[in-house]
Structures are given as structure tokens and as C-alpha cells.
Design a protein around this motif. Structure first.
Motif, PDB file in Angstrom:
ATOM      1  N   SER A  13       2.581 -40.213  49.331  1.00  0.00           N
ATOM      2  CA  SER A  13       3.891 -40.613  48.878  1.00  0.00           C
ATOM      3  C   SER A  13       4.862 -41.202  50.235  1.00  0.00           C
ATOM      4  O   SER A  13       4.761 -40.091  50.672  1.00  0.00           O
ATOM      5  CB  SER A  13       4.504 -40.039  47.887  1.00  0.00           C
ATOM      6  OG  SER A  13       5.768 -40.570  47.522  1.00  0.00           O
ATOM      7  N   HIS A  86       5.115 -44.907  46.119  1.00  0.00           N
ATOM      8  CA  HIS A  86       5.331 -43.510  45.389  1.00  0.00           C
ATOM      9  C   HIS A  86       4.092 -43.506  44.212  1.00  0.00           C
ATOM     10  O   HIS A  86       3.486 -44.384  44.170  1.00  0.00           O
ATOM     11  CB  HIS A  86       6.819 -43.655  44.913  1.00  0.00           C
ATOM     12  CG  HIS A  86       7.122 -44.777  43.944  1.00  0.00           C
ATOM     13  ND1 HIS A  86       6.388 -45.208  42.873  1.00  0.00           N
ATOM     14  CD2 HIS A  86       7.751 -45.919  44.331  1.00  0.00           C
ATOM     15  CE1 HIS A  86       6.965 -46.570  42.369  1.00  0.00           C
ATOM     16  NE2 HIS A  86       7.889 -46.734  43.212  1.00  0.00           N
ATOM     17  N   PRO A  87       4.130 -42.322  43.504  1.00  0.00           N
ATOM     18  CA  PRO A  87       2.865 -42.330  42.420  1.00  0.00           C
ATOM     19  C   PRO A  87       2.795 -43.575  41.462  1.00  0.00           C
ATOM     20  O   PRO A  87       1.825 -43.554  41.331  1.00  0.00           O
ATOM     21  CB  PRO A  87       3.366 -40.832  42.030  1.00  0.00           C
ATOM     22  CG  PRO A  87       3.775 -40.116  43.131  1.00  0.00           C
ATOM     23  CD  PRO A  87       4.837 -41.010  43.751  1.00  0.00           C
ATOM     24  N   SER A 122      -0.311 -39.842  46.172  1.00  0.00           N
ATOM     25  CA  SER A 122      -0.238 -38.525  45.823  1.00  0.00           C
ATOM     26  C   SER A 122       1.312 -37.969  46.130  1.00  0.00           C
ATOM     27  O   SER A 122       1.988 -38.773  46.990  1.00  0.00           O
ATOM     28  CB  SER A 122      -0.948 -37.681  46.862  1.00  0.00           C
ATOM     29  OG  SER A 122      -0.803 -37.734  48.331  1.00  0.00           O
ATOM     30  N   SER A 123       1.702 -37.191  45.366  1.00  0.00           N
ATOM     31  CA  SER A 123       3.028 -36.817  45.410  1.00  0.00           C
ATOM     32  C   SER A 123       3.227 -35.714  46.476  1.00  0.00           C
ATOM     33  O   SER A 123       2.384 -35.097  46.874  1.00  0.00           O
ATOM     34  CB  SER A 123       3.642 -36.386  43.865  1.00  0.00           C
ATOM     35  OG  SER A 123       2.972 -35.591  43.495  1.00  0.00           O
TER      36      SER A 123
END
Length: 123
Positions: A13, A86-87, A122-123
């Protein structure tokens, strides 16, 4: 027109990615081009499109200001760059070609499709 996407993968992210889609068997000169995203359980949605002349790029609200679509007719390739990932940007990304001047965000308007490339943020 055959299209093959590349450049997907796992990205953190906040990072960025560049998706590339070279075409073969025919020239992209006569085509508007687009990028679409699909996540499980949802319809394929338009992310960005570029006209045959390259002068009128369109972006989905979700990526506006973060994405850049470009085409290089000499290399027969369309490229999508997205930054500040972002995710919610995760999904399978497809490039597509429409034998017309202007692209649209509607998948059914496109005749040729790549096989897709997975992007996971991925966050």
C-alpha cells in the motif's frame, strides 16, 4: 488483435505499479484502448481508457489523480501507471481494444481482451 498484460504482482500500500500491454497480430493504430479491473463477485469495471489519438484519456473516479494511461503506437503498447496504491486497487487488470476513435468505460464496447494480470495491494 492479441493483447498480453504484464506488470502485475504484489505491491505494498502506498506504492506504485506499471502495467504494460503489448499487442500483436495487428497494429493498435485503429483502436481505442482501455484498462479494466475485476474483483471476485463483481462486474468488470473500467479503470482508464485512451482514444485512438491519445488525446482524451479518461479515468475512473477511484484512480483519478493517481493513474496515467499512455499508448506508444510505435511499440504497439498501452501502459497504465498507478501510484499511491491502496488495497481497493487489488484485482485482475485487463487491457482491451475497441476499433473506434474514442474509448469507453463499458466492457461490452471492446472486442479484444488480454488474459489479465493479478494485482494485489497489501495493507
Amino acid at each position: 488483435l492479441q493483447l498480453v498484460e504484464s506488470g502485475g504482482g504484489l505491491v505494498q500500500s502506498g506504492g506504485s505499479l506499471t502495467l504494460s500491454c503489448p499487442a500483436s497480430t495487428s497494429t493498435i493504430d485503429d483502436y481505442a484502448l482501455g484498462w479494466f479491473r475485476q474483483v471476485p463477485g463483481k462486474d468488470r469495471e473500467g479503470v482508464s481508457t485512451i482514444s485512438r489519438t491519445g488525446r482524451t484519456p479518461l479515468y475512473a473516479d477511484s484512480v483519478h489523480g493517481r493513474a496515467t494511461i499512455s499508448r506508444d503506437n510505435a511499440k504497439n503498447t498501452v501502459v497504465l501507471q498507478i501510484k499511491y496504491l491502496h488495497p481497493d486497487d487489488s484485482g485482475i487488470y485487463y487491457c482491451a481494444a475497441r476499433r473506434a476513435l474514442i474509448g469507453t468505460m463499458e466492457p461490452h464496447d471492446y472486442e479484444s481482451w488480454g488474459q489479465g494480470t493479478q494485482v494485489t495491494v497489501s495493507s
